[in-house]
Design an enzyme around this catalytic site. Structure first.
Site, mmCIF file in Angstrom:
data_model
loop_
_atom_site.group_PDB
_atom_site.id
_atom_site.type_symbol
_atom_site.label_atom_id
_atom_site.label_comp_id
_atom_site.label_asym_id
_atom_site.label_seq_id
_atom_site.Cartn_x
_atom_site.Cartn_y
_atom_site.Cartn_z
ATOM 1 N N ASP A 83 0.842 -1.193 0.000
ATOM 2 C CA ASP A 83 0.000 0.000 0.000
ATOM 3 C C ASP A 83 0.883 1.252 0.000
ATOM 4 O O ASP A 83 1.746 1.420 0.863
ATOM 5 C CB ASP A 83 -0.891 -0.011 1.249
ATOM 6 N N TYR A 94 2.687 10.261 -0.481
ATOM 7 C CA TYR A 94 3.785 9.739 0.337
ATOM 8 C C TYR A 94 5.151 10.104 -0.233
ATOM 9 O O TYR A 94 6.157 10.035 0.476
ATOM 10 C CB TYR A 94 3.705 8.220 0.463
ATOM 11 N N LYS A 126 -3.028 5.793 -4.120
ATOM 12 C CA LYS A 126 -4.089 6.739 -3.782
ATOM 13 C C LYS A 126 -3.788 8.108 -4.405
ATOM 14 O O LYS A 126 -2.623 8.518 -4.473
ATOM 15 C CB LYS A 126 -4.202 6.916 -2.257
ATOM 16 N N HIS A 186 -7.878 9.369 -1.976
ATOM 17 C CA HIS A 186 -7.187 9.327 -0.685
ATOM 18 C C HIS A 186 -7.940 10.078 0.406
ATOM 19 O O HIS A 186 -7.977 9.654 1.556
ATOM 20 C CB HIS A 186 -5.787 9.927 -0.854
#
Length: 282
Positions: free
Chosen positions: A32, A37, A62, A94
């Site tokens: 994931d 990120y 996401k 997200h």
């Protein structure tokens, strides 16, 4: 979707690479990540370097959920470019907003419409949402021709049961055929004290001793035994293996009840103090 996988939130590029490379070497198939990120290139490199057949993996990413059609499309294409993949197995919206907390119902609908087009084009085998409460999910369901497959929300030991009258909307998701998934299953965002309570606290370690399992395994098992997938994160091989060792043993009904009754630590992710979705967002 595998019931347990490895998360990569808050990992820099090198740690993300090491965590994913190690997880894949140990047989983990569910990874994931997310565009926000800023580590997807390393995740993609770890996937490529692993030599594992792509068809055996379940890769999740996401993109923000409060952007327009073209911005959502561009974000998904950027995810695939960074990961070096032709498709992901699951793509989430997200948040119910953009990165600045702006959006609203109409923007959520535009984002979802874009995801549907990308799904039908084969770029995402399934699509879902993350951090969504009931009201925000209803915005999507109002126009969806492809129903969200998953709602990924913060859920962990200490949050008790999940119901529309309680601290979450698990019942609503179930009624609509939407899988409820836990992120931060060891309460990482709750702070060090609460996080350690789920790993080394007296309740979880006491129960774990009966099964020759760790406190962290008990906290994770309490979730998956309810049919809720989890994505704990670690770059430690021993911890990764332990986090996946959840499926050849069962907690007793008594132990499940004891854990469910535990109310510490409190919910940390709710926008309105009641739900793990961001209901404070318009």
């Amino acid at each position: 979707m595998p019931m347990a996988g490895v998360g990569t939130w808050q990992y820099n590029s090198s740690t993300a690479y090491d965590a994913v490379r190690t997880a894949l070497r140990l047989g983990v198939t569910h990874i994931d990540t997310a565009l926000v990120y800023e580590n997807q290139m390393s995740v993609g490199k770890a996937i490529a370097d692993s030599g594992v057949d792509r068809s055996k993996l379940f890769i999740v990413s996401k993109v923000m959920g409060g952007t327009n059609f073209s911005a959502t499309t561009d974000a998904v294409n950027l995810c695939l470019e960074q990961l070096g993949l032709e498709y992901v197995d699951l793509m989430f919206m997200h948040f119910p907003s953009d990165a600045e907390g702006k959006g609203g119902p109409e923007m959520r609908k535009l984002s979802w419409t874009a995801l549907e087009v990308l799904h039908k084009a084969g770029k995402a085998r399934a699509i879902g949402v993350s951090h969504y409460c009931k009201r925000q999910m209803e915005d999507v369901l109002e126009i969806a021709t492809v129903k969200p497959a998953v709602n990924q929300v913060e859920f962990h030991l200490g949050m008790g049961t999940t119901s529309d009258e309680g601290n979450d909307y698990r019942a609503f998701d179930k009624e609509n055929g939407i899988l409820y998934q836990s992120f931060s299953p060891l309460c990482g965002p709750c702070g060090p004290k609460a996080h350690m309570e789920l790993i080394a606290g007296e309740v979880v370690t006491g129960i774990g001793a009966k099964y020759n399992k760790t406190g962290a395994q008990v906290s994770l098992k309490w979730i998956v035994q309810q049919g809720i997938p989890v994505i704990p994160k670690s770059d430690n091989p021993k911890h990764i293996l332990a986090n996946m060792d959840l499926f050849d043993w069962e907690l007793s009904a008594e132990d499940m009840a004891t854990l469910t009754a535990k109310t510490y630590p409190p919910v940390s992710g709710g926008g309105d103090g009641k739900t793990s979705g961001d209901c404070g967002i318009p």
